[in-house]
Design a protein around this motif. Sequence first.
Motif, PDB file in Angstrom:
ATOM      1  N   LEU A 202    -124.208   5.265   9.540  1.00  4.72           N
ATOM      2  CA  LEU A 202    -123.448   6.357  10.144  1.00  4.72           C
ATOM      3  C   LEU A 202    -122.440   5.753  11.114  1.00  4.72           C
ATOM      4  O   LEU A 202    -122.824   4.981  12.004  1.00  4.72           O
ATOM      5  N   LYS A 203    -121.150   6.105  10.957  1.00  4.08           N
ATOM      6  CA  LYS A 203    -120.126   5.536  11.826  1.00  4.08           C
ATOM      7  C   LYS A 203    -119.097   6.592  12.203  1.00  4.08           C
ATOM      8  O   LYS A 203    -118.922   7.599  11.509  1.00  4.08           O
ATOM      9  N   PHE A 204    -118.411   6.321  13.307  1.00  2.00           N
ATOM     10  CA  PHE A 204    -117.347   7.187  13.810  1.00  2.00           C
ATOM     11  C   PHE A 204    -116.038   6.415  13.780  1.00  2.00           C
ATOM     12  O   PHE A 204    -115.980   5.256  14.217  1.00  2.00           O
ATOM     13  N   CYS A 205    -114.984   7.042  13.252  1.00  2.00           N
ATOM     14  CA  CYS A 205    -113.669   6.409  13.126  1.00  2.00           C
ATOM     15  C   CYS A 205    -112.631   7.224  13.895  1.00  2.00           C
ATOM     16  O   CYS A 205    -112.620   8.458  13.803  1.00  2.00           O
ATOM     17  N   TYR A 206    -111.749   6.526  14.593  1.00  2.00           N
ATOM     18  CA  TYR A 206    -110.712   7.195  15.391  1.00  2.00           C
ATOM     19  C   TYR A 206    -109.415   6.416  15.234  1.00  2.00           C
ATOM     20  O   TYR A 206    -109.380   5.179  15.371  1.00  2.00           O
ATOM     21  N   SER A 207    -108.322   7.128  14.931  1.00  2.00           N
ATOM     22  CA  SER A 207    -107.049   6.444  14.705  1.00  2.00           C
ATOM     23  C   SER A 207    -106.431   5.997  16.028  1.00  2.00           C
ATOM     24  O   SER A 207    -106.380   6.756  16.989  1.00  2.00           O
ATOM     25  N   LEU A 208    -105.976   4.767  16.057  1.00  2.00           N
ATOM     26  CA  LEU A 208    -105.410   4.186  17.273  1.00  2.00           C
ATOM     27  C   LEU A 208    -103.956   4.589  17.483  1.00  2.00           C
ATOM     28  O   LEU A 208    -103.492   4.695  18.616  1.00  2.00           O
ATOM     29  N   SER A 209    -103.234   4.800  16.417  1.00  2.00           N
ATOM     30  CA  SER A 209    -101.808   5.111  16.529  1.00  2.00           C
ATOM     31  C   SER A 209    -101.572   6.606  16.353  1.00  2.00           C
ATOM     32  O   SER A 209    -102.452   7.360  15.933  1.00  2.00           O
ATOM     33  N   ASN A 210    -100.363   7.027  16.700  1.00  2.00           N
ATOM     34  CA  ASN A 210     -99.953   8.410  16.488  1.00  2.00           C
ATOM     35  C   ASN A 210     -99.722   8.607  14.989  1.00  2.00           C
ATOM     36  O   ASN A 210     -98.796   8.048  14.409  1.00  2.00           O
ATOM     37  N   ALA A 211    -100.583   9.405  14.360  1.00  2.00           N
ATOM     38  CA  ALA A 211    -100.516   9.583  12.908  1.00  2.00           C
ATOM     39  C   ALA A 211     -99.475  10.596  12.473  1.00  2.00           C
ATOM     40  O   ALA A 211     -99.232  10.769  11.277  1.00  2.00           O
ATOM     41  N   LEU A 212     -98.833  11.265  13.412  1.00  2.00           N
ATOM     42  CA  LEU A 212     -97.902  12.344  13.090  1.00  2.00           C
ATOM     43  C   LEU A 212     -96.551  11.800  12.626  1.00  2.00           C
ATOM     44  O   LEU A 212     -95.981  10.905  13.250  1.00  2.00           O
ATOM     45  N   ASP A 213     -96.041  12.343  11.532  1.00  2.00           N
ATOM     46  CA  ASP A 213     -94.697  12.008  11.047  1.00  2.00           C
ATOM     47  C   ASP A 213     -93.697  12.867  11.830  1.00  2.00           C
ATOM     48  O   ASP A 213     -93.496  14.053  11.531  1.00  2.00           O
ATOM     49  N   LYS A 214     -93.041  12.287  12.828  1.00  2.00           N
ATOM     50  CA  LYS A 214     -92.157  13.046  13.720  1.00  2.00           C
ATOM     51  C   LYS A 214     -90.856  13.470  13.044  1.00  2.00           C
ATOM     52  O   LYS A 214     -90.205  14.417  13.480  1.00  2.00           O
ATOM     53  N   ASN A 215     -90.461  12.781  11.985  1.00  2.00           N
ATOM     54  CA  ASN A 215     -89.211  13.120  11.303  1.00  2.00           C
ATOM     55  C   ASN A 215     -89.386  14.226  10.261  1.00  2.00           C
ATOM     56  O   ASN A 215     -88.412  14.653   9.641  1.00  2.00           O
ATOM     57  N   HIS A 216     -90.610  14.671  10.071  1.00  2.00           N
ATOM     58  CA  HIS A 216     -90.873  15.642   9.005  1.00  2.00           C
ATOM     59  C   HIS A 216     -90.173  16.977   9.255  1.00  2.00           C
ATOM     60  O   HIS A 216     -89.694  17.624   8.309  1.00  2.00           O
ATOM     61  N   ALA A 217     -90.071  17.409  10.524  1.00  2.30           N
ATOM     62  CA  ALA A 217     -89.450  18.706  10.828  1.00  2.30           C
ATOM     63  C   ALA A 217     -88.000  18.759  10.363  1.00  2.30           C
ATOM     64  O   ALA A 217     -87.510  19.816   9.938  1.00  2.30           O
ATOM     65  N   ASN A 218     -87.296  17.641  10.403  1.00  2.00           N
ATOM     66  CA  ASN A 218     -85.889  17.613   9.984  1.00  2.00           C
ATOM     67  C   ASN A 218     -85.732  17.719   8.468  1.00  2.00           C
ATOM     68  O   ASN A 218     -84.632  17.989   7.973  1.00  2.00           O
ATOM     69  N   GLU A 219     -86.814  17.492   7.737  1.00  2.00           N
ATOM     70  CA  GLU A 219     -86.760  17.540   6.276  1.00  2.00           C
ATOM     71  C   GLU A 219     -87.128  18.905   5.712  1.00  2.00           C
ATOM     72  O   GLU A 219     -87.018  19.127   4.503  1.00  2.00           O
ATOM     73  N   LEU A 220     -87.568  19.826   6.577  1.00  2.33           N
ATOM     74  CA  LEU A 220     -87.999  21.136   6.102  1.00  2.33           C
ATOM     75  C   LEU A 220     -86.803  22.001   5.720  1.00  2.33           C
ATOM     76  O   LEU A 220     -85.823  22.086   6.457  1.00  2.33           O
ATOM     77  N   GLN A 221     -86.903  22.653   4.588  1.00  2.00           N
ATOM     78  CA  GLN A 221     -85.833  23.524   4.116  1.00  2.00           C
ATOM     79  C   GLN A 221     -85.903  24.900   4.767  1.00  2.00           C
ATOM     80  O   GLN A 221     -84.873  25.551   4.964  1.00  2.00           O
ATOM     81  N   ASP A 222     -87.112  25.344   5.090  1.00  2.00           N
ATOM     82  CA  ASP A 222     -87.300  26.636   5.738  1.00  2.00           C
ATOM     83  C   ASP A 222     -87.186  26.444   7.250  1.00  2.00           C
ATOM     84  O   ASP A 222     -88.044  25.815   7.880  1.00  2.00           O
ATOM     85  N   THR A 223     -86.119  26.987   7.851  1.00  2.00           N
ATOM     86  CA  THR A 223     -85.910  26.793   9.288  1.00  2.00           C
ATOM     87  C   THR A 223     -86.996  27.476  10.120  1.00  2.00           C
ATOM     88  O   THR A 223     -87.278  27.060  11.245  1.00  2.00           O
TER      89      THR A 223
END
Length: 247
Positions: A202-223
């Motif tokens: 049994l183990k626990f995993c936690y991401s060290l870096s910011n996993a969020l794609d910050k540029n994704h909002a600019n690619e959305l077609q629906d404003t």
Amino acid sequence: MKRILYIIMIWAVCTNTAAQERIAQNKPYIDLRPLHFGILVGMHLQDIEFQNVGPQIITEENGAQTTQTILCDADNWNPGFSVGVTAEMRINDHLSARFTPTMHFGAKHLVFRNLSRLDDNGMPTEVTQDMKNTYITLPIDLKFSAQRFNNHRPYIMAGISPAINLTGKAQDYIRLKRYDTFVEIGLGCDFYLPFFKLIPELKFCYSLSNALDKNHANELQDTGMKAYANSVTAGHSKMIVLTFYFE
């Protein structure tokens, strides 16, 4: 009363002594191999921890500006399935290094609550997103084992796990980065069976870096979706993994 306590003490001592008796050992030399291999299957729970931006200024399609507060959260731990292989290298009697390439199939369920827009019941309006995640992880762990007794041997482990996220829809509210890195810590026990070694862990995993794609909002077609995509500035994935190794 004293006699009862005395009898209980004698029983406890006798039971503990019997439990410590040596029995025939299965696979007595398996841990002396410099390198051994196996397979793994398991299940896991996925979650993600977001950092919300709070109030933000939104520009509507007609050019008007409004202030909205949207909160995003993963509302539960979602179950998934894991499968992989393992290679373990012996360093000394108690320490070994382990490499376990694994695929994790799962998802995260996200809920966005717009506090600035209320429904007919006076509650914040909600939208949801099922974020499918298929990770390929390449964990490198150190495994510190206690002394073997009879046919079991407990251990603790810790390591680092680079990960590749294979899924992510282009028009979802939020999308995660392709690459991430987890730190993991856990415990387990080697059980020596007649024909193989079974290792639940049994183990626990936690991401060290910011996993969020910050540029994704600019690619959305629906404003209208951009306000939801911009409602968070950081996200850290988490997993609880129950694994069964067969060596």
